[in-house]
Design an enzyme around this catalytic site. Structure first.
Site, short mmCIF file in Angstrom:
data_model
loop_
_atom_site.label_atom_id
_atom_site.label_comp_id
_atom_site.label_asym_id
_atom_site.label_seq_id
_atom_site.Cartn_x
_atom_site.Cartn_y
_atom_site.Cartn_z
N LYS A 99 0.84 -1.22 0.00
CA LYS A 99 0.00 0.00 0.00
C LYS A 99 0.87 1.26 0.00
CE LYS A 99 -2.23 -1.48 3.69
NZ LYS A 99 -1.70 -2.87 3.78
N THR A 100 1.82 1.31 0.93
CA THR A 100 2.70 2.47 0.99
C THR A 100 3.50 2.59 -0.31
OG1 THR A 100 2.87 2.16 3.37
CG2 THR A 100 4.51 3.59 2.36
N ASP A 144 -1.72 6.53 6.73
CA ASP A 144 -1.71 5.11 7.03
C ASP A 144 -2.66 4.84 8.19
OD1 ASP A 144 -0.83 2.60 6.45
OD2 ASP A 144 1.27 2.97 6.94
N THR A 193 -5.80 -1.73 7.03
CA THR A 193 -5.93 -3.18 7.02
C THR A 193 -7.36 -3.56 7.44
OG1 THR A 193 -5.07 -3.11 9.26
CG2 THR A 193 -3.50 -3.69 7.54
N ARG A 252 6.46 -8.31 1.63
CA ARG A 252 7.34 -7.97 2.76
C ARG A 252 7.96 -9.23 3.36
NH1 ARG A 252 4.40 -4.54 6.47
NH2 ARG A 252 5.35 -2.77 5.42
#
Ligand SMILES: Nc1ncnc2c1ncn2[C@@H]1O[C@H](COP(=O)(O)OP(=O)(O)OP(=O)(O)O)[C@@H](O)[C@H]1O
Ligand SMILES: [Mg+2]
Length: 362
Positions: A99-100, A144, A193, A252
């Site tokens: 997302k980031t 965020d 999330t 990640r």
């Protein structure tokens, strides 16, 4: 001995004091490399600080998420064509899916700056108004964990998102009045999330709402190959796939596993990452063929052994395993549901046949 106050100011110094004797001990820790926190939790740890170096920075370098990329390609081209900022965008999905990264890519593609913040940092009205008034035309404001915004911050955002206007209340009580300050047109990118926890007035103000999904093995394999290349360590395609299969559909985690395998292989003085040395390394790190670690297996086997496989409520699972309820719900469970090891029913979570046979084999 007196305990020194916060040596490095890190928030986890609490853990340092508590973990050794309080944490559950694994039954079978022999020949396993002790890793903490778990390698396969998708939330970012301080170890992931090197993420920035391997982040793709163009839309074409962003692997997978085909539908998301298609949608954004059109939105970016249309906005650029009109000379306007892109519509406000809400990105949701489990941690570590990009997302980031995507938000930074949009800024690059739009040739604007991206200011990054997180909802808990916007506690006071002036936190958010300070950010908003300093935005340049077209800039992206990335918030965020946007589901954690408080009411006041949210209400400041409504006119800002709709009319690029900041309504500031001056004074208190009956004499208070509202002053409107014009803002430069900008794009808000919210990431979460937990999309279900966002209030509907806020959700309705996003022109684009996009879900990020777990990555397929072939997509993760491509990410692993790319990361190994950036780390300058030779890797065979089979090895990349082996790592990808254990990466829980999450870039990640896959990237973290690549770094750990690279460490192991390097220490073993092996010049290339192969399927067999990658598998040996990951077994040692206690990450199994499906990317499950000790906690995942504990949760599944507790459900099987103590509750006939379920269904069982989340609270009960948390109590029986000593794991945090929020962590189970937001970090552990989504992947177990995704690979069909858990099922969610109205009466709680149940283990599937697939999970049973995997546990028997491992
Ligand atoms: N599509 C992709 N292609 C290649 N690498 C990716 C992709 N998506 C994410 N990554 C890698 O995964 C890492 C984590 O991604 P990112 O920080 O964007 O996740 P996130 O969804 O913002 O997570 P969180 O919810 O924890 O904030 C990035 O550093 C990047 O290297
Ligand atoms: Mg992020």
């Amino acid at each position: 001995m007196a305990i020194k106050r916060s040596g490095n100011g890190k928030s986890n110094n609490n853990n340092d004091k508590k973990t050794p004797n309080k944490k559950r001990q694994s039954k079978k820790q022999t020949n396993k490399i002790e890793t903490k926190p778990s390698l396969v939790r998708a939330v970012a740890t301080s170890e992931d600080s090197s993420e920035a170096q391997i982040r793709p920075n163009t839309l074409s370098g962003y692997i997978g998420q085909k539908e998301l990329k298609e949608t954004l390609k059109i939105a970016i081209a249309a906005a650029r064509g009109r000379g306007e900022p892109m519509d406000h965008l809400l990105l949701y999905g489990p941690p570590g899916l990009g997302k980031t990264t995507m938000s930074l890519i949009i800024a690059t593609e739009m040739e604007v700056d991206c200011k990054i913040t997180t909802a808990p940092a916007l506690e006071r009205p002036r936190d958010i108004s300070g950010l908003l008034v300093n935005l340049k035309p077209g800039d992206i404001l990335f918030v965020d964990e946007i589901h954690r915004l408080n009411r006041i911050a949210e209400e400041l955002l409504y006119p800002a998102m709709e009319d690029f206007r900041l309504d500031i209340t001056i004074g208190k009580g009956q004499t208070s009045r509202i002053r409107s300050v014009p803002l430069k047109p900008f794009t808000l990118v919210g990431a979460t999330t937990k999309v279900g926890s966002i209030s509907s007035p806020l959700r309705d103000r996003f022109g684009l709402i996009q879900r990020l999904r777990f990555y397929e093995i072939d997509e993760l394999t491509e990410i692993v190959l790319r990361t190994a290349k950036l780390l300058k360590y030779p890797i065979e395609p089979d090895a990349a796939e082996e790592i990808a299969r254990r990466g829980r559909g999450t870039p990640r985690i896959a990237n973290r596993l690549v770094r750990r395998v690279r460490d192991y292989v390097q220490v073993q003085k092996e010049p290339v990452i192969t399927q067999s040395n990658a598998a040996i390394a990951l077994d040692k790190y206690n990450v199994d063929r499906f990317g499950l670690d000790w906690t995942d297996r504990l949760i599944l086997s507790t459900l099987i052994d103590n509750f006939h496989g379920g269904p069982v409520g989340l609270e009960t699972i948390a109590a029986a395993t000593g794991e945090d309820k929020k962590t189970i719900e937001e970090v552990i469970e989504p992947y177990l549901l995704q690979i069909g090891f858990l099922q969610r029913t109205s009466r709680g979570r149940a283990v599937t046949e697939r999970a049973r046979s995997h546990l028997q084999k491992s």
